[in-house]
Enzyme design. Sequence first.
Site, mmCIF file in Angstrom:
data_model
loop_
_atom_site.group_PDB
_atom_site.id
_atom_site.type_symbol
_atom_site.label_atom_id
_atom_site.label_comp_id
_atom_site.label_asym_id
_atom_site.label_seq_id
_atom_site.Cartn_x
_atom_site.Cartn_y
_atom_site.Cartn_z
ATOM 1 N N ARG A 175 0.806 -1.216 0.000
ATOM 2 C CA ARG A 175 0.000 0.000 0.000
ATOM 3 C C ARG A 175 0.848 1.279 0.000
ATOM 4 O O ARG A 175 0.337 2.362 -0.194
ATOM 5 C CB ARG A 175 -0.960 -0.018 1.208
ATOM 6 C CG ARG A 175 -2.038 -1.072 1.071
ATOM 7 C CD ARG A 175 -2.725 -1.373 2.397
ATOM 8 N NE ARG A 175 -1.983 -2.363 3.182
ATOM 9 C CZ ARG A 175 -2.385 -2.849 4.356
ATOM 10 N NH1 ARG A 175 -3.506 -2.412 4.900
ATOM 11 N NH2 ARG A 175 -1.663 -3.738 5.010
ATOM 12 N N ARG A 186 28.732 24.583 3.787
ATOM 13 C CA ARG A 186 28.842 23.197 3.302
ATOM 14 C C ARG A 186 29.698 22.389 4.272
ATOM 15 O O ARG A 186 30.333 22.945 5.168
ATOM 16 C CB ARG A 186 29.391 23.212 1.874
ATOM 17 C CG ARG A 186 28.322 23.739 0.894
ATOM 18 C CD ARG A 186 28.881 24.032 -0.462
ATOM 19 N NE ARG A 186 29.589 22.896 -0.999
ATOM 20 C CZ ARG A 186 30.480 22.986 -1.994
ATOM 21 N NH1 ARG A 186 30.756 24.165 -2.540
ATOM 22 N NH2 ARG A 186 31.088 21.914 -2.441
ATOM 23 N N ALA A 202 32.897 42.312 0.016
ATOM 24 C CA ALA A 202 31.826 41.733 -0.807
ATOM 25 C C ALA A 202 32.393 41.160 -2.101
ATOM 26 O O ALA A 202 33.296 41.736 -2.702
ATOM 27 C CB ALA A 202 30.800 42.803 -1.127
HETATM 28 C C1 UD1 Z 1 -1.573 -6.696 11.197
HETATM 29 C C2 UD1 Z 1 -2.538 -7.645 11.926
HETATM 30 C C3 UD1 Z 1 -3.758 -6.845 12.374
HETATM 31 C C4 UD1 Z 1 -3.330 -5.712 13.273
HETATM 32 C C5 UD1 Z 1 -2.291 -4.830 12.564
HETATM 33 C C6 UD1 Z 1 -1.697 -3.831 13.531
HETATM 34 C C7 UD1 Z 1 -2.193 -9.829 10.904
HETATM 35 C C8 UD1 Z 1 -2.750 -10.847 9.984
HETATM 36 N N1 UD1 Z 1 -2.908 -8.720 11.042
HETATM 37 O O1 UD1 Z 1 -2.255 -6.237 10.033
HETATM 38 O O2 UD1 Z 1 -4.648 -7.704 13.093
HETATM 39 O O3 UD1 Z 1 -4.457 -4.955 13.625
HETATM 40 O O4 UD1 Z 1 -1.204 -5.618 12.051
HETATM 41 O O5 UD1 Z 1 -0.828 -2.972 12.896
HETATM 42 O O6 UD1 Z 1 -1.166 -10.043 11.507
HETATM 43 N N2 UD1 Z 1 5.168 -9.064 7.766
HETATM 44 C C9 UD1 Z 1 6.152 -10.024 7.610
HETATM 45 N N3 UD1 Z 1 5.939 -11.061 6.761
HETATM 46 C C10 UD1 Z 1 4.781 -11.218 6.061
HETATM 47 C C11 UD1 Z 1 3.764 -10.239 6.238
HETATM 48 C C12 UD1 Z 1 3.983 -9.194 7.102
HETATM 49 O O7 UD1 Z 1 7.215 -9.912 8.218
HETATM 50 O O8 UD1 Z 1 4.682 -12.207 5.312
HETATM 51 C C13 UD1 Z 1 5.420 -7.929 8.665
HETATM 52 C C14 UD1 Z 1 5.302 -6.580 7.971
HETATM 53 O O9 UD1 Z 1 6.569 -6.145 7.510
HETATM 54 C C15 UD1 Z 1 4.762 -5.673 9.069
HETATM 55 C C16 UD1 Z 1 4.037 -6.631 10.005
HETATM 56 O O10 UD1 Z 1 4.442 -7.922 9.670
HETATM 57 O O11 UD1 Z 1 5.795 -5.005 9.779
HETATM 58 C C17 UD1 Z 1 2.509 -6.505 9.852
HETATM 59 O O12 UD1 Z 1 2.159 -6.730 8.505
HETATM 60 P P1 UD1 Z 1 1.088 -5.825 7.779
HETATM 61 O O13 UD1 Z 1 0.944 -6.323 6.390
HETATM 62 O O14 UD1 Z 1 1.362 -4.404 7.996
HETATM 63 O O15 UD1 Z 1 -0.225 -6.268 8.590
HETATM 64 P P2 UD1 Z 1 -1.545 -5.420 8.804
HETATM 65 O O16 UD1 Z 1 -2.423 -5.600 7.628
HETATM 66 O O17 UD1 Z 1 -1.213 -4.060 9.223
HETATM 67 MG MG MG Z 2 0.485 -2.922 9.217
#
Ligand code: UD1
Ligand code: MG
Length: 469
Positions: free
Chosen positions: A15, A331, A378
């Site tokens: 997003r 600088r 100057a």
């Molecule tokens: C997630 C939660 C949601 C919560 C929200 C809070 C889940 C399914 N949902 O949603 O309930 O309200 O966070 O902010 O967990 N990430 C990985 N690997 C992946 C996918 C994601 O490391 O395969 C990491 C992302 O980098 C991120 C975090 O997990 O830092 C959360 O992922 P994101 O896609 O932002 O989840 P949300 O849709 O925000």
């Molecule tokens: Mg998130």
Amino acid sequence: MKLSVVILAAGRGKRMKSRTPKILHEALGRPMVQYVIDAVKTLKPAKTIVVVGNGAEEVKGRIDDGHMTFVLQKELLGTGDALAIARKELLKGTVLVLNGDCPLIKAGTLKSLLAKHRRSKNVLSFLSFIDESMSGYGRIIRDGMGKVTGIVEDKHASPDERKMFNELNGGVYVMESETIGHLDKIKKNSLSGEYYLTDIIGIISRAGKRLDAYQCPSEEIRGVNSREELYEISTILKRRVISGWMKKGVTFIDPETAQVHVSASIGRDTIIYPNTYIEGRTSIGPNCTIYPGARIYDSVLGKGVTIKDNTLIEKSRVRDGASVGPCAHLRPDSIIGRNAKIGNFVEVKKSHIGAGTKAGHLTYLGDAEIGPGVNIGAGTITCNYDGKNKFKTYIKSGVFIGSDSQLVAPVTIEKNAYVAAGSTITRDVPSGALAIGRGRQKNLEGWTKREKGANSKESGISNNKKKKS
Ligand code: UD1
Ligand code: MG
């Protein structure tokens, strides 16, 4: 009991519509994941594990401080899968899991969640919040007795669930290492094809184990999923930082339009005007005035320094009582001495300006060592570059450089010497001497009349005053 921390930071951040991994997007000059790392550090965990995936090398390059363990999630199969990958690195004890995209989380909130978790003897505790203005979070489902029974992601929730459950998931979980085994029971979500960490809540609840959600201020767990949210959290961080400095005695004429990075510091009774940017590891001393439109990064300003309007200061040092600007540019590697004055449209590069020295207007000083009490007229230019190499200009104490002079480096102007206005100086000037390096003036008497006399009346350049009518 040992504490392990897992930061989930592998996600694509679709997003954000960006080539840069989401968690490296900066808020107030720092990657958002760095705020999470800093908050976690105060808990002194035995181990911090960061799950990386999208842009893994770039992420590691930016945040590795030698104290973290990185694990790679090759395929981004969701938050549940991300934690499963970190599992092999966990120590026996308590595990804190956080999303890497919640930079506003405060260390105190994490500490109190850990304390509540211990006291309650839950196998899993997590943060929740209520805020009608925020959407896209997991919704926490509670039964008639108020017990947490699961989480449904907002995008998969039915209209009824949306109406009934307004407590949202903050994405910060504390669990015992034995609880992690429940990850194996998480099934791929049929709608998104991901393994949701949030499904572990329902699994634990159905197994009859203790778990609970604890509310905290919604501000702290705002996740960043889009550029708009990045802006929103940057604004909140900015207010936090600026009000912190106000409490310590700094005046902001208009805090809405000033930016102060978290890594900067400002002394008491300093006044910051609107549209100023104080960035990086800048340190501003007490009693300074920073006028509108200044940007200062990685620089050190002493006491009582004045930075006038629209001035850029990069990686430089300005000593006590000095004044820079308006419209000046320091600088990198410039040092402006005590009570020195760098004025309108003056550019200084990699130069040392002595105490009380003045360069008031339209000047370029590059690779110069300038002593104290020097007056730079100057339009003075140090010609430091011959197209291949850079050379130094030395101007010793008490020197006077007349306006519009060029000092062709390498060159030295010794103590108390004078350079006549309009000179091109190519040789060293001895102490106390006057150097004149310009064409001699010749006046050709009566020239205008001779050359132009015949046409002067028609062309309107007659010397005769117009007669009054
Ligand atoms: C997630 C939660 C949601 C919560 C929200 C809070 C889940 C399914 N949902 O949603 O309930 O309200 O966070 O902010 O967990 N990430 C990985 N690997 C992946 C996918 C994601 O490391 O395969 C990491 C992302 O980098 C991120 C975090 O997990 O830092 C959360 O992922 P994101 O896609 O932002 O989840 P949300 O849709 O925000
Ligand atoms: Mg998130």
